[in-house]
Design an enzyme around this catalytic site. Structure first.
Site, PDB file in Angstrom:
ATOM      1  N   ALA A  10      -1.457  -1.350   1.311  1.00  0.00           N
ATOM      2  CA  ALA A  10      -2.500  -1.543   2.332  1.00  0.00           C
ATOM      3  C   ALA A  10      -3.050  -2.961   2.293  1.00  0.00           C
ATOM      4  O   ALA A  10      -4.207  -3.197   2.600  1.00  0.00           O
ATOM      5  CB  ALA A  10      -3.628  -0.530   2.114  1.00  0.00           C
ATOM      6  N   ARG A  16       0.451  -7.965  14.232  1.00  0.00           N
ATOM      7  CA  ARG A  16       0.822  -7.530  15.576  1.00  0.00           C
ATOM      8  C   ARG A  16      -0.311  -6.831  16.328  1.00  0.00           C
ATOM      9  O   ARG A  16      -0.250  -6.648  17.533  1.00  0.00           O
ATOM     10  CB  ARG A  16       2.062  -6.612  15.494  1.00  0.00           C
ATOM     11  CG  ARG A  16       3.331  -7.389  15.144  1.00  0.00           C
ATOM     12  CD  ARG A  16       4.420  -6.500  14.584  1.00  0.00           C
ATOM     13  NE  ARG A  16       4.206  -6.160  13.180  1.00  0.00           N
ATOM     14  CZ  ARG A  16       5.083  -5.510  12.423  1.00  0.00           C
ATOM     15  NH1 ARG A  16       6.211  -5.101  12.937  1.00  0.00           N
ATOM     16  NH2 ARG A  16       4.816  -5.249  11.151  1.00  0.00           N
ATOM     17  N   ASN A 171      14.030   3.824   8.671  1.00  0.00           N
ATOM     18  CA  ASN A 171      13.302   3.948   7.413  1.00  0.00           C
ATOM     19  C   ASN A 171      11.825   4.177   7.737  1.00  0.00           C
ATOM     20  O   ASN A 171      11.209   3.393   8.446  1.00  0.00           O
ATOM     21  CB  ASN A 171      13.479   2.638   6.628  1.00  0.00           C
ATOM     22  CG  ASN A 171      12.520   2.540   5.464  1.00  0.00           C
ATOM     23  OD1 ASN A 171      12.161   3.543   4.856  1.00  0.00           O
ATOM     24  ND2 ASN A 171      12.100   1.320   5.146  1.00  0.00           N
ATOM     25  N   LYS A 353     -35.731   7.004  21.552  1.00  0.00           N
ATOM     26  CA  LYS A 353     -35.247   6.206  20.411  1.00  0.00           C
ATOM     27  C   LYS A 353     -36.233   6.414  19.278  1.00  0.00           C
ATOM     28  O   LYS A 353     -37.441   6.369  19.515  1.00  0.00           O
ATOM     29  CB  LYS A 353     -35.190   4.729  20.801  1.00  0.00           C
ATOM     30  CG  LYS A 353     -34.621   3.861  19.720  1.00  0.00           C
ATOM     31  CD  LYS A 353     -35.320   2.504  19.569  1.00  0.00           C
ATOM     32  CE  LYS A 353     -36.713   2.621  19.024  1.00  0.00           C
ATOM     33  NZ  LYS A 353     -37.360   1.347  18.722  1.00  0.00           N
TER      34      LYS A 353
HETATM   35  C1  UD1 Z   1       8.240  -1.532   6.972  1.00  0.00           C
HETATM   36  C2  UD1 Z   1       9.669  -1.471   6.415  1.00  0.00           C
HETATM   37  C3  UD1 Z   1      10.578  -0.936   7.502  1.00  0.00           C
HETATM   38  C4  UD1 Z   1      10.111   0.436   7.955  1.00  0.00           C
HETATM   39  C5  UD1 Z   1       8.646   0.396   8.375  1.00  0.00           C
HETATM   40  C6  UD1 Z   1       8.137   1.806   8.555  1.00  0.00           C
HETATM   41  C7  UD1 Z   1       9.885  -3.300   4.813  1.00  0.00           C
HETATM   42  C8  UD1 Z   1      10.421  -4.663   4.583  1.00  0.00           C
HETATM   43  N1  UD1 Z   1      10.070  -2.801   6.051  1.00  0.00           N
HETATM   44  O1  UD1 Z   1       8.258  -2.449   8.040  1.00  0.00           O
HETATM   45  O2  UD1 Z   1      11.900  -0.830   7.023  1.00  0.00           O
HETATM   46  O3  UD1 Z   1      10.926   0.881   9.020  1.00  0.00           O
HETATM   47  O4  UD1 Z   1       7.825  -0.226   7.372  1.00  0.00           O
HETATM   48  O5  UD1 Z   1       6.872   1.836   9.173  1.00  0.00           O
HETATM   49  O6  UD1 Z   1       9.352  -2.707   3.906  1.00  0.00           O
HETATM   50  N2  UD1 Z   1       1.980  -4.519   3.108  1.00  0.00           N
HETATM   51  C9  UD1 Z   1       1.376  -4.983   1.954  1.00  0.00           C
HETATM   52  N3  UD1 Z   1       1.690  -6.233   1.513  1.00  0.00           N
HETATM   53  C10 UD1 Z   1       2.593  -7.041   2.142  1.00  0.00           C
HETATM   54  C11 UD1 Z   1       3.210  -6.549   3.326  1.00  0.00           C
HETATM   55  C12 UD1 Z   1       2.887  -5.284   3.781  1.00  0.00           C
HETATM   56  O7  UD1 Z   1       0.580  -4.295   1.337  1.00  0.00           O
HETATM   57  O8  UD1 Z   1       2.820  -8.163   1.663  1.00  0.00           O
HETATM   58  C13 UD1 Z   1       1.631  -3.177   3.592  1.00  0.00           C
HETATM   59  C14 UD1 Z   1       0.993  -3.195   4.964  1.00  0.00           C
HETATM   60  O9  UD1 Z   1      -0.438  -3.247   4.840  1.00  0.00           O
HETATM   61  C15 UD1 Z   1       1.461  -1.876   5.582  1.00  0.00           C
HETATM   62  C16 UD1 Z   1       2.766  -1.590   4.858  1.00  0.00           C
HETATM   63  O10 UD1 Z   1       2.812  -2.426   3.724  1.00  0.00           O
HETATM   64  O11 UD1 Z   1       0.578  -0.827   5.326  1.00  0.00           O
HETATM   65  C17 UD1 Z   1       3.999  -1.853   5.721  1.00  0.00           C
HETATM   66  O12 UD1 Z   1       3.999  -3.208   6.144  1.00  0.00           O
HETATM   67  P1  UD1 Z   1       4.401  -3.613   7.608  1.00  0.00           P
HETATM   68  O13 UD1 Z   1       4.272  -5.068   7.748  1.00  0.00           O
HETATM   69  O14 UD1 Z   1       3.756  -2.755   8.586  1.00  0.00           O
HETATM   70  O15 UD1 Z   1       5.971  -3.263   7.563  1.00  0.00           O
HETATM   71  P2  UD1 Z   1       6.934  -2.993   8.779  1.00  0.00           P
HETATM   72  O16 UD1 Z   1       7.297  -4.256   9.432  1.00  0.00           O
HETATM   73  O17 UD1 Z   1       6.373  -1.933   9.646  1.00  0.00           O
HETATM   74 CA    CA Z   2       4.423  -0.794   9.643  1.00  0.00          CA
END
Ligand code: UD1
Ligand code: CA
Length: 465
Positions: A10, A16, A171, A353
């Protein structure tokens, strides 16, 4: 069967979403996304839980501080594998499995987590990845299987070849892995990819290299694993959760005349035999009793409403308490700290209020009550207002039991009206009124005859009369 320990990622910003608020704190049907993941884990009965925090770490920590959780700090954020690495001390040396999931999957349910744990044990896997088959896999990592059907690797969309992008199995970002395998594979992951990040997805290829079979657990209900990256996905998740909440209300005996148009947040409780009309939003921590009627166009946030209360068309209320048998609206505005007793009435175009309106009291039309304490069985006439603000400070108005306030009265606070007193219509009350008194403050009416040519009537009309 030993329960896994769980790691929630998290730390990401959620670029995005184009928001100042970090992703996992964004609300879906009244709760931040991360709270849903937490609840599902607790219901599924996992062991210790660790949340990896980074962006707005303090706010994220305080959101889940009520739960028994540990935290790991990831700063800077260099990808999902890097996030897991940041929590190494959480799973290092643990004898069992680690469940890894993302804080951006608010639709996940406890049953699915339990199903994953069962499948992982049944297949005797060291690494299980939850996959889903989606008609539109855009944005997700694709699961690549070998001709025999075993999972070989995961390729991120940005790194995928055209042929790989056509793959519909994605995934979900949920994994179950032995702590031992996780600790041994993580150091091998590099950031040699399109995004220059440490991808947790590379765990799969690394495990295969090691001769481990990776089990791809295809989710029965792919909706539950939707990862929220964009505002459109956020909106879709909210509508799914509202639908779950509507179904739950209806199972509990609530009538929704047009369910799709009612928006009950996840911490809303409504008693049986309450009827909710179309176009109603009930948000925050709200409790509505039984046998109530909530008409259309009503917004209720963080309120506590008793039994047999009628909330009529177009009313908005926030942080208010309404006693049994009262009627509110149409078109009433109850601002924070409005407390209405039993069998009371707040009518049309009435705003309150920080006001306490006692049992059986009525303000039926066109009134403003601010910073006001009204006793029981008081009648407040149409158009009466409290003048509670002098431009700098707010002052209190007290109206004791059984008073009758005539129409169009201004109560200039601070002021107190004694029990059982009557205020004449049109009065401006600037001083306290003792009990059982009549207070009138208005100029005596004078009448002057109009001469010919004065006034609105034409001289022709005057001639006739
Ligand atoms: C990720 C997966 C993807 C999968 C998708 C599912 C990877 C590289 N990709 O992509 O294969 O299909 O989730 O929803 O794992 N986060 C951290 N630290 C970081 C980066 C992310 O804690 O440095 C946390 C984010 O807060 C988030 C989660 O990891 O809760 C997923 O990160 P996000 O950037 O949403 O990954 P996706 O691009 O969706
Ligand atoms: Ca994600």
């Amino acid at each position: 069967m030993e329960q896994p320990i769980a790691l929630i990622l998290a730390a990401g910003k959620g670029t995005r979403l184009k928001s100042n608020l970090c992703k996992v704190l964004h609300e879906v049907a009244g709760r931040p996304m991360l709270a849903y993941v937490m609840e599902a884990l607790l219901l599924a009965g996992v062991g210790r839980v660790c949340v990896v925090v980074g962006h707005q770490a303090e706010a994220v920590r305080s959101l889940v501080s009520g739960y028994d959780v540990e935290f790991a700090e990831q700063d800077p954020q260099m990808g999902t594998a890097h996030a897991v690495m940041a929590a190494k001390s959480f799973f290092d040396g643990h004898g069992g499995d680690v469940l890894i999931l993302c804080g951006d999957t608010p639709l996940i349910r406890a049953q699915s987590i339990a199903g994953l744990v069962r499948a992982h044990h049944a297949t005797q896997s060291r690494l299980t990845v939850v996959t889903a088959s989606l008609a539109d896999p855009t944005g997700y990592g694709r699961v690549i299987r070998n001709p025999k059907g075993s999972v070989e690797r995961i390729v991120e969309e940005k790194d995928a070849q055209d042929a790989e992008r056509l793959c519909n199995e994605i995934n979900t970002g949920v994994y179950l892995v032995t702590a031992e395998l996780l600790a041994s594979l993580l150091p091998r992951i590099d950031a040699n990819n399109a995004q220059g990040e440490y991808y947790l997805t590379d765990l799969v290829a690394e495990a295969v290299k090691d001769g481990a079979t990776v089990h791809g657990h295809l989710a029965d209900n792919s909706d539950e694993f939707e990862g929220i990256n964009t505002r459109a996905q956020l909106a879709r998740a909210a509508s799914m959760i509202w639908q779950r909440n509507r179904d739950e209300l209806m199972r509990g005996g609530v009538t929704l005349l047009d369910p799709a148009t009612v928006y009950p947040d996840s911490d809303v409780v409504v008693g049986p035999d309450t009827i909710i009309y179309p176009g109603v939003t009930i948000s925050g921590l709200t409790r509505i009793g039984s046998e109530c009627v909530i008409e259309s166009g009503v917004l209720i946030r963080d309120c506590h409403i008793g039994d047999r209360v009628e909330v009529r068309l177009g009313t908005r209320m926030e942080k208010a308490r309404i006693g049994d048998g009262s009627t509110i609206g149409p078109m009433a505005h109850l601002r924070p700290d409005s407390h209405v007793g039993r069998n009371a009435r707040v009518g049309n175009f009435v705003e309150t209020k920080k006001t306490f309106l006692g049992d059986g009291s009525k303000a039926a039309h066109l009134t403003y009550l601010g910073d006001c304490r009204v006793g029981t069985e008081v009648n407040i006439g149409c158009g009466t207002i409290t003048c509670n603000y002098d431009g700098k400070h707010k002052y209190t108005t007290v109206i004791n039991d059984h008073c009758f306030i005539g129409s169009d009265v201004q109560l200039v606070a601070p002021v107190e009206i004694g029990e059982g007193s009557v205020i004449g219509a049109g009065s401006t009350i600037t001083r306290d009124v003792p009990p059982r008194s009549l207070a009138v403050s208005r100029v005596k009416q004078k009448v002057y005859p109009l001469r010919r040519g004065q006034g609105p009537l034409s001289s022709e009309a005057e001639g006739k009369s």
